[in-house]
Design a protein around this motif. Structure first.
Motif: not given
Length: 371
Positions: A353-371
């Motif tokens: 609705n033309k407003m900044v509301t939240s964010e989506w992390k670019t989760t897999a941007r990192d080469r490693k998450i936990t594994i």
């Protein structure tokens, strides 16, 4: 692209730039549209490399998409976190990557994982690791259909590799993978012809496999440019990826695929270095820079700008002698190539609705998450 100013953000003054922004309503539209472009949703195996987002993955799963494709261990883990039912690592794991892949398989047992193989040595290595880990690893033979990047040519050698994989302990051979990323002609008829030519040897191989009495092979084929072609071939699993965000390059080249552009990079004018020129805070580190200078970003509200120079943090543009740009002016940039552009940002800001509301992390941007 909807109304001329669909992209406007009313509270943009609160947004630091450069910023990756996404429009969830348009993302959901694209997910709904891709489902209508194929006869069976279970033939869809979208690639997550464009968005690398847990939030987007969950939207697809909620929409009934069950199969996915990815290129990195982090993307594979992200899909495990989303409880995706079926995930192909469209990469041939070697060395530590193979050990990490096994760990992902063990950590997310609710997800069925598979990977690619294109030679006997790697097939033996994957087999040995599977036996050692007391698991089964599902594999697809990676075929080179013209991109000349990875894969084995469809033919006698591929049939031999297929036979070998059937005999190796710890492996479950599921079928074939044929990525045609070399086909990106804007002329649909040319694209159709080249796609048919590239797939011909694949279908011959499938016939040869059947002639030996082997189980029917699953075929995963195509990407975004050939999706509208390959999706018409019965039974093939299709792997578009860019559709979810779309971009200027594909919007221009493939008008038969009416996806909405759903991700932009918001930038600001930060300097007026000399008459007729402006400088924008959108450098190599903020938008994909592999294309020629004129085809890196398209400013929806400033299409007349002519780019002059691009460096790590700055984009210099010619705006004309009598331009009216001021320091602080907002520019809404549509990337020509959205996939590597998204990977430059750790998060995407959602606009609703033309407003900044939240964010989506670019989760897999990192080469490693936990594994």
């Amino acid at each position: 692209m909807g109304t001329p100013e669909w992209y406007t953000i009313n509270n943009v003054d609160e947004l630091d730039t450069p910023a990756l922004v996404v429009y969830p309503d348009r993302v959901k539209y694209n997910i709904g549209l891709v489902k209508t472009m194929i006869d069976d949703v279970f033939r869809l195996r979208p690639h997550v490399k464009t968005h690398k987002s847990l939030d987007v993955s969950l939207l697809m799963i909620q929409a009934g998409i069950q199969k996915f494709k990815c290129a990195t261990i982090a993307e594979a883990e992200m899909l495990g976190m989303a409880a995706a039912p079926d995930v192909l690592l469209a990469y041939q794991p070697a060395g530590p990557k193979l050990k990490r892949f096994v760990q992902v398989i063990k950590t997310y047992p609710q997800t069925t994982y598979s990977c690619l193989v294109d030679n006997e040595d790697t097939a033996n290595a994957i087999s040995a690791e599977a036996v050692k880990s007391n698991i089964k690893i599902t594999v697809y033979i990676d075929l080179n259909v013209g991109m000349n990047r990875t894969g084995i040519a469809p033919g006698a050698d591929a049939l031999d590799l297929y036979t070998t994989c059937l005999s190796l302990p710890g492996l479950v051979l599921m079928g074939l993978h044929a990525y045609d990323g070399h086909i990106h002609d804007s002329d649909y008829a040319v694209r159709q012809k080249r796609s048919d030519e590239s797939m011909g040897p694949v279908f011959k191989l499938i016939d040869d496999i059947a002639a030996k009495g082997y189980p029917q092979s699953v075929l995963i084929a195509g990407g975004s440019p050939t999706f509208s072609i390959v999706s018409k071939i019965n039974g093939i699993e299709c792997s578009p990826g860019t559709f979810v965000y779309w971009d200027k390059g594909y919007e221009t080249a493939y008008p038969e695929q009416p996806f909405q552009t759903a991700a932009l990079i918001v930038a600001r004018v930060i300097s007026l270095p000399e008459e007729g020129r402006i400088c924008i805070d959108l450098g190599h580190k903020s938008v994909s820079a592999e294309n020629e200078l004129a085809k890196r970003v398209y400013f929806l509200n400033a299409p007349e700008l002519k780019f002059i120079g691009h460096s790590e943090e700055h984009l210099v543009a010619g705006a004309g002698k009598d331009h009216q740009y001021k320091v602080g002016d907002i520019l809404y940039g549509l990337p020509y190539h959205v996939c590597p552009s998204v990977a430059l940002y750790e998060r995407a800001i959602t606009i609703e609705n033309k407003m900044v509301t939240s964010e989506w992390k670019t989760t897999a941007r990192d080469r490693k998450i936990t594994i």
